[in-house]
Every structure is written in C-alpha cells, then in structure tokens.
Design a protein around this motif. Structure first.
Motif, mmCIF file in Angstrom:
data_model
loop_
_atom_site.group_PDB
_atom_site.id
_atom_site.type_symbol
_atom_site.label_atom_id
_atom_site.label_comp_id
_atom_site.label_asym_id
_atom_site.label_seq_id
_atom_site.Cartn_x
_atom_site.Cartn_y
_atom_site.Cartn_z
ATOM 1 N N PRO A 13 0.804 -1.217 0.000
ATOM 2 C CA PRO A 13 0.000 0.000 0.000
ATOM 3 C C PRO A 13 0.844 1.278 0.000
ATOM 4 O O PRO A 13 0.434 2.290 -0.550
ATOM 5 N N GLY A 14 2.015 1.218 0.585
ATOM 6 C CA GLY A 14 2.895 2.391 0.569
ATOM 7 C C GLY A 14 3.252 2.813 -0.841
ATOM 8 O O GLY A 14 3.332 4.009 -1.144
ATOM 9 N N MET A 15 3.463 1.839 -1.690
ATOM 10 C CA MET A 15 3.764 2.132 -3.098
ATOM 11 C C MET A 15 2.496 2.490 -3.876
ATOM 12 O O MET A 15 2.449 3.495 -4.580
ATOM 13 N N VAL A 16 1.459 1.646 -3.736
ATOM 14 C CA VAL A 16 0.255 1.789 -4.544
ATOM 15 C C VAL A 16 -0.551 3.035 -4.173
ATOM 16 O O VAL A 16 -1.073 3.720 -5.055
ATOM 17 N N ALA A 17 -0.664 3.329 -2.886
ATOM 18 C CA ALA A 17 -1.471 4.475 -2.450
ATOM 19 C C ALA A 17 -0.619 5.667 -2.022
ATOM 20 O O ALA A 17 -1.162 6.720 -1.705
ATOM 21 N N GLY A 18 0.691 5.500 -2.013
ATOM 22 C CA GLY A 18 1.573 6.585 -1.591
ATOM 23 C C GLY A 18 2.481 7.083 -2.694
ATOM 24 O O GLY A 18 2.244 8.137 -3.284
ATOM 25 N N LEU A 19 3.506 6.319 -3.000
ATOM 26 C CA LEU A 19 4.523 6.766 -3.952
ATOM 27 C C LEU A 19 3.972 6.966 -5.365
ATOM 28 O O LEU A 19 4.211 8.010 -5.982
ATOM 29 N N LEU A 20 3.246 5.983 -5.885
ATOM 30 C CA LEU A 20 2.760 6.108 -7.268
ATOM 31 C C LEU A 20 1.796 7.280 -7.453
ATOM 32 O O LEU A 20 1.957 8.045 -8.415
ATOM 33 N N PRO A 21 0.809 7.497 -6.574
ATOM 34 C CA PRO A 21 -0.017 8.696 -6.736
ATOM 35 C C PRO A 21 0.799 9.997 -6.650
ATOM 36 O O PRO A 21 0.548 10.951 -7.380
ATOM 37 N N TRP A 22 1.772 10.013 -5.770
ATOM 38 C CA TRP A 22 2.622 11.200 -5.652
ATOM 39 C C TRP A 22 3.355 11.459 -6.966
ATOM 40 O O TRP A 22 3.459 12.595 -7.416
ATOM 41 N N LEU A 23 3.841 10.392 -7.606
ATOM 42 C CA LEU A 23 4.544 10.545 -8.876
ATOM 43 C C LEU A 23 3.611 10.972 -10.013
ATOM 44 O O LEU A 23 4.057 11.590 -10.979
ATOM 45 N N LEU A 24 2.335 10.628 -9.895
ATOM 46 C CA LEU A 24 1.365 10.969 -10.943
ATOM 47 C C LEU A 24 0.781 12.379 -10.804
ATOM 48 O O LEU A 24 0.043 12.825 -11.667
ATOM 49 N N THR A 25 1.090 13.067 -9.721
ATOM 50 C CA THR A 25 0.549 14.410 -9.507
ATOM 51 C C THR A 25 1.651 15.441 -9.648
ATOM 52 O O THR A 25 2.837 15.115 -9.703
#
Length: 166
Positions: free
Chosen positions: A18-30
């Motif tokens: 979840p750290g990657m899926v709901a944290g890092l990846l959304p951050w990279l997409l914004t």
C-alpha cells in the motif's frame, strides 16, 4: 509465525504494497510541487476525511492479520487462520477498498484525472487478483469456513451490520 514476526512482516509489506500503490505512485502521478488543494474547495474536507478514514481502516486490517491471523497479508507469509474479525466482519477485502479510497481521496484533493484513471486501473488489477488468485487460494486453505464467510460477507461494498461467525 509468532506475533513479533507477524508484526514485522506486516509492517514491511505495508510499506512495500500500500505504501507504493497508495503513496509513492499517486505522488509521482501528480504535480508534486503544487499544494494539494482541489480547485473545488468544498471537496478538500471530503478528500481528507476519505484519506484519513481509509488509512485508519487499512492499518486496522493489517493489525488483524498480525494479531488475529498471526501472519501477514503477503502471499509468502500467510496467516495461520482465516482473519474474520474487526473490519473483516463488514467486508472481505478491506485493504483493497481502503487503498482505492485513499487514491480517490488524493484524486479529489489534487483535482487529478490521472489519479482517477490510476484508481480505475488499480481496481481492475485488484479485483482480478482477488478473483483469480486470492479466493481460490483461500478456499483451498480454509475450506468450508472460508466458503461460509464468502457467502455472508460482501467482497467490496461493506455490509452495515457486522457478520457474526457461526
């Protein structure tokens, strides 16, 4: 698996999945350098409530795996028993529901259609994983107990009243 090992394994998996899926990846997409405030100010409190409540439920679900199941959500270190307490009495897949809710909360917060698209792709991947891997695996591992649970508790939209184990 002992409780300390289950807690450590669950914590590591929490960061990895979840750290990657709901944290890092959304951050990279914004747009990471813009303040995360929606162009619709009325949506900001809704977004924060969605994110905070979902994060709390996600932590609760992970804790259930460590303390009730004495294992982790990771397929390589599964629980010794079927986890059906707490939030699992309302919905079978609370971790996935929480992760998707966190992503959608971020989509509202950032007014990001990219995050809505990402949430859609993530939802398709999660539903497919549950349908083709998790459910058959749990049915083999826990047999009739899992089948009774699966019939009584919805997978994705929580029931209002908690399921009572027979």
């Amino acid at each position: 698996m002992r409780t300390r090992q289950a807690i450590a394994g669950s914590a590591l998996f929490f960061i990895a999945a979840p750290g990657m899926v709901a944290g890092l990846l959304p951050w990279l997409l914004t747009d990471r350098y813009r303040l995360p405030w929606s162009t619709q100010p009325g949506l900001v409190p809704v977004a924060w409530v969605l994110i905070v409540v979902a994060a709390a439920l996600l932590l609760h679900a992970f804790a259930r795996f460590a303390f009730e199941g004495l294992g982790t959500p990771a397929p390589v270190a599964p629980t010794g028993q079927l986890v059906v307490g707490g939030i699992y009495r309302h919905v079978r897949n609370p971790m996935y529901v929480a992760v998707l809710s966190i992503i959608l909360g971020q989509a509202l917060l950032f007014s990001s259609w990219a995050l809505v698209a990402y949430a859609t792709i993530a939802a398709i991947a999660m539903v497919s994983f549950v349908k083709f891997y998790e459910e058959p695996t749990l049915a083999r591992r826990y047999g009739a107990g899992y089948e009774a649970y699966r019939r009584a508790v919805p997978g994705w939209l929580p029931r209002l009243t908690p399921w009572r184990c027979q």
